[in-house]
Design a protein around this motif. Structure first.
Motif, PDB file in Angstrom:
ATOM      1  N   GLN A 154       1.081   3.900  -2.959  1.00  0.00           N
ATOM      2  CA  GLN A 154       0.770   5.297  -2.624  1.00  0.00           C
ATOM      3  C   GLN A 154       1.855   6.239  -3.156  1.00  0.00           C
ATOM      4  N   VAL A 191      -4.625   9.266  -1.793  1.00  0.00           N
ATOM      5  CA  VAL A 191      -4.611   7.810  -1.610  1.00  0.00           C
ATOM      6  C   VAL A 191      -4.931   7.489  -0.155  1.00  0.00           C
ATOM      7  N   ALA A 223      -4.563   4.452   2.289  1.00  0.00           N
ATOM      8  CA  ALA A 223      -3.918   3.143   2.374  1.00  0.00           C
ATOM      9  C   ALA A 223      -4.588   2.311   3.468  1.00  0.00           C
ATOM     10  N   HIS A 224      -5.145   1.165   3.077  1.00  0.00           N
ATOM     11  CA  HIS A 224      -5.721   0.241   4.059  1.00  0.00           C
ATOM     12  C   HIS A 224      -4.760  -0.942   4.132  1.00  0.00           C
ATOM     13  N   ARG A 225      -3.868  -0.926   5.115  1.00  0.00           N
ATOM     14  CA  ARG A 225      -2.885  -2.012   5.179  1.00  0.00           C
ATOM     15  C   ARG A 225      -3.467  -3.194   5.950  1.00  0.00           C
ATOM     16  N   VAL A 271       0.831  -1.212   0.000  1.00  0.00           N
ATOM     17  CA  VAL A 271       0.000   0.000   0.000  1.00  0.00           C
ATOM     18  C   VAL A 271       0.866   1.262   0.000  1.00  0.00           C
ATOM     19  N   LEU A 272       2.005   1.205   0.682  1.00  0.00           N
ATOM     20  CA  LEU A 272       2.874   2.388   0.729  1.00  0.00           C
ATOM     21  C   LEU A 272       3.585   2.586  -0.604  1.00  0.00           C
TER      22      LEU A 272
END
Lengths: 79, 268
Positions: free
Chosen positions: B91, B103, B105-107, B87-88
């Motif tokens: 992003q 963005v 981010a749903h980690r 996710v990073l």
């Protein structure tokens, strides 16, 4: 000079930003109202009227300003 | 109306010039919220095209880290990102592409306990996952919460995609039950041509944009099947199943976390 409801000068823009600016100005013009477009000779005067027609707008008058620019009077959604 | 700067007019000029998009369509795109579940083969190109298009908010859900073996197809990640949370990494790529896009981010891995809350904040969901348990969960949750979504799957040289909108046939109308364990190889076992994610994931992005704009015909009630070896695209009409375990009348959806086949379990 004839009457108009909204005005846009695209003489400083180059294709295709010319028509993009026209579309933004049309967005701010009500249906049936007149947008005046000041544009350059050459590519803009060749292409902009055709693009307007394609999208349903009516060019009611073209003025040659005699200084390398033209004035278009366009009725929004007039076709 | 959004006050488009000259820079924005230039960035989105090729959209604004389209009759079907125009200024108002680009405004819709800029205010849209799309969730991409899985930042992998399908999610990477989908996220990148949606970012380039100016989708205002892109949610990306994935708990994984970038692995060297991902880079053959997951083009949102680079060699330097190996070991970084997907996710990073995603992003960073999106931020570098287009500053107009936010963005989220749903980690995490979506499951039956968190999916309803995550999808609730979005207009459209892109299923970019690589396994059946989550695909069925996404379908069931989206039907239950009336969220349009794009299903897709890729393996080897084949891909398929279908778009769900409330009222249209859902994924389970076509494939009612999870295939038994081992019946379908995963791309980890079977391999996948890298470009398959690009082709099918980009179709998913196109569907998301068409949904946002309200133009054209979506792949609703149509299963698009693609074979890269023969370059055949087939569009198969699908109907709502009266006995669909998810969307038929009185089906009573329960969100279930199906077990993933053992060979698929991720090691952390």
């Amino acid at each position: 000079m004839s009457e108009y409801d909204n005005y846009i000068d695209i003489t400083a823009a180059v294709c295709p930003i010319t028509f993009v600016k026209v579309k933004v100005a049309l967005e701010r013009t009500d249906d049936g109202k007149i947008l005046y477009i000041k544009l350059n000779d050459g590519e803009p005067i060749q292409n902009i009227p055709r693009s307007l027609k394609d999208e349903g707008h009516k060019v009611v008058k073209i003025e040659n300003n005699g200084d390398g620019t033209y004035g278009l009077y366009v009725v929004k959604n007039g076709l | 109306m959004i006050d488009f700067s000259d820079e924005m007019l230039e960035r989105y000029s090729r959209h604004i010039l389209l009759k079907e998009v125009g200024v108002s369509g680009q405004e819709k795109i800029l205010s849209a919220r799309v969730l991409i579940i899985g930042a992998g083969g399908l999610g990477a190109p989908a996220a990148m095209y949606l970012a380039a298009a100016g989708v205002g908010t892109i949610g990306i859900a994935d708990a994984d880290v970038v692995d060297l073996s991902n880079l053959q197809r997951q083009i949102i990640h680079s060699t330097a990102d190996v070991g970084k949370a997907k996710v990073l990494s995603a992003q960073e790529t999106v931020n570098a592409m287009n500053p107009d896009v936010k963005v989220v981010a749903h980690r995490l891995f979506v499951d039956s306990s968190n999916i309803a809350e995550i999808i609730s904040g979005y207009d459209f969901i892109v299923d970019g996952t690589d396994n059946f348990p989550v695909k069925y969960l996404i379908n069931d949750a989206c039907v239950l919460h009336k969220k349009p979504f794009s299903h897709a799957g890729i393996i080897q040289f084949k891909g398929q995609t279908l778009t769900y909108v409330p009222g249209a046939p859902c994924f389970r109308c076509v494939f009612p039950n999870m295939p038994p364990e081992g019946a379908v190889p995963t791309c980890r076992q079977a391999g996948v041509l890298g470009v398959m994610g690009g082709i099918i994931g980009t179709i998913q992005a196109a569907e998301a944009l068409k949904y946002i704009l309200g133009v054209g015909e979506l792949l609703a009630g149509k299963l698009l099947v693609f074979d890269a070896l023969t370059m055949n695209f087939r569009k198969i009409n699908v109907n709502k199943a009266k006995t669909c375990p998810t969307c038929s009348e009185g089906a009573g959806i329960k969100l279930i976390d199906y077990a993933a086949p053992v060979c698929d379990l991720k090691k952390h």
